[in-house]
Structure formats: structure tokens, C-alpha cells
Design a protein around this motif. Structure first.
Motif, PDB file in Angstrom:
ATOM      1  N   GLU A 358       0.912  -1.156  -0.144  1.00 42.17           N
ATOM      2  CA  GLU A 358      -0.178  -0.132   0.000  1.00 42.17           C
ATOM      3  C   GLU A 358       0.986   1.216   0.029  1.00 42.17           C
ATOM      4  N   ILE A 359       0.724   2.067  -1.034  1.00 41.52           N
ATOM      5  CA  ILE A 359       1.581   3.233  -1.335  1.00 41.52           C
ATOM      6  C   ILE A 359       0.727   4.526  -1.058  1.00 41.52           C
ATOM      7  N   PRO A 360       1.213   5.473  -0.354  1.00 42.88           N
ATOM      8  CA  PRO A 360       0.547   6.465  -0.312  1.00 42.88           C
ATOM      9  C   PRO A 360       0.560   7.392  -1.421  1.00 42.88           C
ATOM     10  N   THR A 361      -0.960   7.904  -1.634  1.00 43.66           N
ATOM     11  CA  THR A 361      -1.428   8.757  -2.712  1.00 43.66           C
ATOM     12  C   THR A 361      -2.196   9.850  -2.228  1.00 43.66           C
ATOM     13  N   ASP A 362      -2.069  10.857  -2.973  1.00 40.25           N
ATOM     14  CA  ASP A 362      -2.945  12.062  -2.698  1.00 40.25           C
ATOM     15  C   ASP A 362      -4.145  12.258  -3.914  1.00 40.25           C
ATOM     16  N   ARG A 363      -3.672  11.547  -4.925  1.00 41.55           N
ATOM     17  CA  ARG A 363      -4.368  11.410  -6.279  1.00 41.55           C
ATOM     18  C   ARG A 363      -4.930  10.328  -6.905  1.00 41.55           C
ATOM     19  N   GLU A 364      -6.049  10.182  -7.201  1.00 41.10           N
ATOM     20  CA  GLU A 364      -6.716   8.970  -7.894  1.00 41.10           C
ATOM     21  C   GLU A 364      -6.040   8.669  -9.049  1.00 41.10           C
ATOM     22  N   ILE A 365      -5.298   9.254  -9.695  1.00 39.01           N
ATOM     23  CA  ILE A 365      -4.756   8.937 -11.063  1.00 39.01           C
ATOM     24  C   ILE A 365      -3.435   8.013 -10.940  1.00 39.01           C
ATOM     25  N   TYR A 366      -2.935   7.637  -9.836  1.00 38.65           N
ATOM     26  CA  TYR A 366      -2.050   6.652  -9.610  1.00 38.65           C
ATOM     27  C   TYR A 366      -2.406   5.443  -9.095  1.00 38.65           C
ATOM     28  N   ASP A 367      -2.042   4.311  -9.693  1.00 37.36           N
ATOM     29  CA  ASP A 367      -2.251   2.954  -8.813  1.00 37.36           C
ATOM     30  C   ASP A 367      -1.041   2.827  -7.761  1.00 37.36           C
ATOM     31  N   ASN A 368      -1.830   2.611  -6.627  1.00 36.62           N
ATOM     32  CA  ASN A 368      -1.006   2.431  -5.362  1.00 36.62           C
ATOM     33  C   ASN A 368      -1.164   1.463  -4.447  1.00 36.62           C
ATOM     34  N   ILE A 369      -1.957   0.239  -4.999  1.00 32.76           N
ATOM     35  CA  ILE A 369      -2.129  -0.838  -4.385  1.00 32.76           C
ATOM     36  C   ILE A 369      -1.556  -2.155  -5.139  1.00 32.76           C
ATOM     37  N   VAL A 370      -0.654  -3.062  -4.543  1.00 28.74           N
ATOM     38  CA  VAL A 370      -0.168  -4.182  -5.339  1.00 28.74           C
ATOM     39  C   VAL A 370      -0.584  -5.284  -4.449  1.00 28.74           C
ATOM     40  N   ALA A 371      -0.946  -6.507  -4.940  1.00 33.77           N
ATOM     41  CA  ALA A 371      -1.170  -7.682  -4.255  1.00 33.77           C
ATOM     42  C   ALA A 371      -0.758  -8.892  -5.161  1.00 33.77           C
ATOM     43  N   TYR A 372       0.002  -9.841  -4.349  1.00 29.25           N
ATOM     44  CA  TYR A 372       0.626 -11.016  -5.282  1.00 29.25           C
ATOM     45  C   TYR A 372       0.930 -12.150  -4.345  1.00 29.25           C
ATOM     46  N   TRP A 373       1.194 -13.350  -4.941  1.00 26.01           N
ATOM     47  CA  TRP A 373       1.690 -14.498  -4.058  1.00 26.01           C
ATOM     48  C   TRP A 373       3.164 -14.581  -4.318  1.00 26.01           C
ATOM     49  N   ARG A 374       3.714 -14.494  -2.954  1.00 29.14           N
ATOM     50  CA  ARG A 374       5.587 -14.568  -2.908  1.00 29.14           C
ATOM     51  C   ARG A 374       5.830 -16.024  -2.470  1.00 29.14           C
ATOM     52  N   PRO A 375       6.465 -16.841  -3.429  1.00 26.03           N
ATOM     53  CA  PRO A 375       6.611 -18.340  -3.079  1.00 26.03           C
ATOM     54  C   PRO A 375       7.890 -18.036  -1.935  1.00 26.03           C
ATOM     55  N   ALA A 376       7.920 -18.894  -0.931  1.00 26.34           N
ATOM     56  CA  ALA A 376       9.145 -18.801   0.114  1.00 26.34           C
ATOM     57  C   ALA A 376      10.386 -19.331  -0.554  1.00 26.34           C
ATOM     58  N   THR A 377      10.307 -19.930  -1.535  1.00 29.71           N
ATOM     59  CA  THR A 377      11.794 -20.529  -2.233  1.00 29.71           C
ATOM     60  C   THR A 377      12.017 -19.878  -3.435  1.00 29.71           C
ATOM     61  N   PRO A 378      13.049 -19.129  -3.573  1.00 25.28           N
ATOM     62  CA  PRO A 378      13.538 -18.269  -4.808  1.00 25.28           C
ATOM     63  C   PRO A 378      13.591 -19.221  -5.912  1.00 25.28           C
ATOM     64  N   LEU A 379      13.315 -18.541  -7.010  1.00 23.83           N
ATOM     65  CA  LEU A 379      13.327 -19.122  -8.266  1.00 23.83           C
ATOM     66  C   LEU A 379      14.863 -19.262  -8.682  1.00 23.83           C
ATOM     67  N   LYS A 380      15.327 -20.139  -9.534  1.00 23.90           N
ATOM     68  CA  LYS A 380      16.709 -20.192  -9.741  1.00 23.90           C
ATOM     69  C   LYS A 380      16.939 -20.603 -11.159  1.00 23.90           C
ATOM     70  N   PRO A 381      18.131 -20.222 -11.814  1.00 25.29           N
ATOM     71  CA  PRO A 381      18.337 -20.614 -13.171  1.00 25.29           C
ATOM     72  C   PRO A 381      18.479 -22.042 -13.188  1.00 25.29           C
ATOM     73  N   GLY A 382      18.037 -22.551 -14.330  1.00 27.88           N
ATOM     74  CA  GLY A 382      17.992 -23.970 -14.652  1.00 27.88           C
ATOM     75  C   GLY A 382      16.628 -24.584 -14.313  1.00 27.88           C
ATOM     76  N   ASP A 383      15.805 -23.768 -13.253  1.00 20.02           N
ATOM     77  CA  ASP A 383      14.564 -24.121 -12.992  1.00 20.02           C
ATOM     78  C   ASP A 383      13.511 -24.030 -14.190  1.00 20.02           C
ATOM     79  N   ALA A 384      12.441 -24.449 -14.334  1.00 17.17           N
ATOM     80  CA  ALA A 384      11.452 -24.254 -15.303  1.00 17.17           C
ATOM     81  C   ALA A 384       9.920 -24.293 -14.574  1.00 17.17           C
ATOM     82  N   PRO A 385       9.961 -23.436 -13.587  1.00 17.29           N
ATOM     83  CA  PRO A 385       8.620 -23.386 -12.959  1.00 17.29           C
ATOM     84  C   PRO A 385       7.435 -23.145 -13.937  1.00 17.29           C
TER      85      PRO A 385
END
Length: 501
Positions: A358-385
């Protein structure tokens, strides 16, 4: 910058008799998805090279100048044919300096769509710009949603890996992305690009369109396949095949981006004739344990990042539960017609957390909210998830979520004598007892002190309102958890909220 006002409906023009030629197509080539996957893997094994930018004259257009050129839908791909889809394109330039390759696929034959300046309408004072090295910034899909003779837009892919869609009768609001990398990190965020698209023509009588999008960035290449079925709620099946170039510690799967400026929780900070301004008003989650959680969105005074730990999430999404004109009283933005967006994984995603930025904003022209799933395990070269999931765009549609009374609204403000009063409205439901005062409730706070509150009937909604008082004391941050119950059985969603001083 909001990717919004560029994309207005053109149904009236689309319904006019075609007089211009559809976009021309390049040389024919057999389409092979397996070959495209192999090409994307090879792309990841090579050094990252961004797509070349369009001429400077297009990049330096002002916002007003860029609006003076627009696609004429009578030139759409498949215009005048029995294909139940129309494909429009947007010019590159201004906020979109790097063009994308657009291909169409019919009868398993792929053809590139070359740039044509003649496909666009322009005002008389639009500057004469070079077309060598010019290209498209994205594409729009239109179909016969309400009438067979009018093709109405239902999805747009434009800018980085952003895309948007709407249910029938709605207007564009929040966006989705292919991938988020290092969101809100001090080192800065990396924005992968969809660099090429292949749009498959549906057969006559079919209602599902396949779009393949090749993604590229310094950290990863990928190939996304979208199965798009428009309707009152638009459904997208997404298959994301990723090929990391380098280890990615902070990656966001199925990222959603929206705008929240104010509602009844922070109305006193804004002088505005409208009671609320937002594209989404809450984050909904169904965790791996089967608990339904509602987290109202906030517009904090400082950057705020929340993580909701989970194992094999069953779904999450940004919703717009305020769906009446009276919730906004806005005759132009029509926020009450903006879609919600629900993400439903198709397989187990393991351990990680749903991230909410949640990012501060004083104007409605800016997208200030982001939501996503963050895996606990990093993605590494050689993987093909491979991550596959379903997206549901439209009036709140959340398949798989238990049928519990929803949180309708959250209000907060100073108490009459002390503390801060929170009032949470729940929808009416036959499972509630006649005497709302007998409803059990859980009211907890990580800091300060809270009362257990009172539950009363809201005459406007017919459902219960829980009101409690919070005394922060010396606390600067507090996490709340509230739920209505009958004994140990849930009678409502779980309400979570973060208060900041």
C-alpha cells in the motif's frame, strides 16, 4: 501512471459499416506452441537484450498529443469475417517506448501484423512523424458480448506485462501483470515486458480466445498462455512458464495492481465531494486452512507492506464491494462499475505469503495498491517452474470460497469521549440469530486495548454492525482481528486491519 483513459469504448464505430481495409498481415508460418516454448527457453539462456525503442519523435509526444491518434476499429483484424473476435492495436510512444510484436493465428497458421499508420485516425493537427522503426504498444480484444452486430471490448494488453479485462457492462479498473519482481524493494522494482503476442482466432460459435504472450526481462523469460472467455464475469485461465536467468529472491506470482485513495476509514484526510474514491476496497483471501479473510485497503501516510503467511493458498483477490452509485456519487469515473479480480491456483503453490503493498497517494490517477503471491523458495536459473491459475474479472465471483456473510464496509473515526471507534458492517444472513446482541465475537489487537464491542442491526443493510473502541496508548501500529461466531463456529469472514498512528 494509470493505464486507463487511453482505452475508451468504441462500440458505435465498431457497429458502423466497414469502409476501410482490415490490417494487412505478413508472411504465413505454421504455429507450434512447443516450438514457441523452446524459443522462450533459448531466449532465457542468452543475454538479455531489450526490444529497440521507437523513434524519439514518438517518445516525446505529450499526453494531449498522444490522445490525438487512435485506432479505427473498422480496420481491425478479422473485420468483415465470420471470426467472432476483433483485434485492435495501439500505437507505441509516450509511456510505451518499446513496441511489441503482434501475430495472429488462424487454422494453425501464424502471421505477423506489420505497423500501418493508415489504420489510425488522427486529428488535423497531429504531427507528421516518422514510421520507420515504429510499432504497436499493445492490443485490444472485442467480441459480440451483448449484440451479434456490435463487438464490445473485453480485454487489453498494454504496457510492460500489464493486462486488464472486464465483465459485460463494466468499465476498466484494476490491472493484472504477468510477473512482479522486487516490488517495494529499496533497490528498485524490475518490470518484465510482454514483447510478443500470438492471438488465436476462435472458431465461429466459440466464445474462448487463446492469447500467447512471450515475456522478457533481465532476470527471467517466460511464456504465458491466456484462455479468455468473456461474459458477465470474464474468465481467464493462465499458464505461466518461467525460465529464470538469475536467482530471484523476491518474485510475485499473479500480481494485481489497483487504486485506493479514500473511503469511510480515512475520509477526514481528503476534501472531496465524493464519499469514496477507489477501484478496489479490500483484499480477499482463502488460505490453505480454509479460512476466509477480508482485509480492507488503506492509503497510508508511509509505504506499508503486509505479508499473510500461508501454505497452498486457495485464492486471493482485490475486490470492489462498493457497487452502488451512492457509494461514490461520481458521474464520470463510475467507480461502482469497476470489476473485482479473484485469483484461484490450479495446483499447490507450497509455502509463501500473499503480499499486500500500500503506497501513499493524494491523487486518484495513480495505482498505489499491489497484491501477489510470493513463494518462500527463490526461483533459480535452470529451473522451469510452471504456475497455472484462473482469473475471474467482474462482480465479485470467488469460486471455492465458503458461503459466509461478507464484510460490507468498514468505518473508523474518533470516539465521542476517547479512543478510536471502528464500525464493521456485515451482510444480512438467515444464520444470524434474531437477537444480534447474542452473537459471539472475537475482537483482538496486537497493541493497545480494545473493547469487545456491541453488535446491533443496521437498518440500511438488515445485517449486523459490530462497533468497538480502540485505545492505542503509546502504540504506533496495531493489527486487528475480528470475527462473528456462534460458539466456535464462524458466522462471518475474518476481518483483519492494520492501524497506523
Amino acid at each position: 501512471m494509470r493505464r486507463r483513459e487511453f482505452l475508451t469504448g468504441l462500440a458505435a464505430l465498431a457497429a458502423s459499416p466497414a469502409w476501410a481495409d482490415p490490417l494487412s498481415l505478413g508472411a504465413s508460418k505454421p504455429f507450434d506452441l512447443a516450438e514457441l516454448i523452446a524459443q522462450t527457453k533459448a531466449l532465457a539462456e542468452a543475454a538479455y537484450t531489450p526490444m529497440p525503442a521507437v523513434p524519439d519523435a514518438w517518445q516525446t509526444l505529450s499526453y494531449d498529443e498522444y490522445r490525438k491518434i487512435w485506432f479505427d476499429p473498422r480496420n481491425a483484424v478479422w473485420e468483415g469475417t465470420d471470426v467472432p473476435l476483433r483485434l485492435d492495436v495501439f500505437p507505441a510512444g509516450l509511456y510505451f517506448p518499446r513496441p511489441v510484436d503482434v501475430h495472429v493465428v488462424k487454422d494453425n497458421i501464424a502471421q505477423r501484423v506489420p505497423f500501418e499508420i493508415e489504420a489510425f485516425d488522427r486529428t488535423d493537427d497531429f504531427p507528421d512523424l516518422p514510421t520507420a522503426g515504429m510499432g504497436y504498444s499493445g492490443l485490444r480484444l472485442r467480441g459480440p458480448l451483448e449484440r451479434a452486430d456490435i463487438h464490445t471490448e473485453f480485454a487489453v494488453f498494454q504496457g510492460a506485462s500489464y493486462f486488464r479485462a472486464i465483465g459485460t457492462g463494466q468499465i476498466y479498473g484494476l490491472s493484472a501483470r504477468g510477473l512482479a519482481i522486487d516490488t517495494a524493494e529499496p533497490s528498485g522494482e524490475e518490470f518484465p515486458d510482454f514483447r510478443a503476442f500470438w492471438v488465436q482466432a476462435p472458431e465461429p460459435g466459440q466464445n474462448t480466445t487463446l492469447v500467447h504472450a512471450q515475456m522478457d526481462s533481465p532476470s527471467v523469460a517466460g511464456l504465458y498462455t491466456f484462455e479468455i472467455t468473456p461474459g458477465e464475469t470474464l474468465h481467464m485461465g493462465v499458464t505461466a512458464r518461467l525460465f529464470p536467468r538469475q536467482e530471484m529472491q523476491h518474485v510475485g506470482i499473479a500480481p494485481l495492481t489497483s487504486m485506493f485513495q479514500f473511503d469511510e476509514t480515512n475520509r477526514d484526510r481528503f476534501s472531496d465531494f465524493r464519499p469514496a474514491v477507489h477501484d478496489s476496497d479490500g483484499l480477499l483471501m482463502l488460505n490453505g486452512a480454509g479460512e476466509t479473510i477480508w482485509r480492507p485497503l488503506a492509503n497510508p501516510k508511509a509505504l506499508q507492506v503486509s505479508g499473510f503467511q500461508d501454505n497452498n493458498p486457495r485464492g486471493f483477490g482485490l475486490m470492489q464491494r462498493a457497487d452502488r452509485f451512492s457509494d461514490f456519487h461520481d458521474l464520470e469515473a463510475l467507480y461502482h462499475r469497476r470489476p473485482g479480480l479473484w485469483v484461484k491456483p490450479r495446483e499447490d503453490w507450497g509455502r509463501g505469503h500473499v503480499a499486500l503493498v500500500e503506497i501513499p497517494t493524494d491523487r486518484e490517477i495513480y495505482d498505489n495498491i499491489v497484491a501477489y503471491w510470493r513463494p518462500a523458495t527463490p526461483l533459480k536459473p535452470g529451473d522451469a517452474p510452471v504456475f497455472s491459475y484462473d482469473l475471474y474479472w467482474g462482480p465479485e465471483t470467488t469460486p471455492g470460497v465458503p458461503d459466509l456473510p461478507k464484510v460490507l464496509n468498514t468505518r473508523a473515526g474518533k470516539g465521542f469521549e476517547r479512543g478510536i471507534v471502528f464500525a464493521i458492517d456485515f451482510e444480512a444472513d438467515a444464520r444470524f440469530p434474531e437477537d444480534f446482541g447474542t452473537i459471539d465475537r472475537i475482537v483482538r489487537s496486537s497493541a493497545g486495548e480494545v473493547t469487545q464491542g456491541v453488535v446491533q442491526r443496521n437498518p440500511d443493510t438488515g445485517g449486523p454492525r459490530l462497533a468497538f473502541t480502540f485505545e492505542p496508548g503509546d502504540a504506533t501500529v496495531a493489527e486487528f482481528r475480528v470475527q462473528l461466531r456462534s460458539g466456535t463456529e464462524p458466522l462471518s469472514e475474518t476481518w483483519l486491519y492494520r492501524w497506523t498512528k
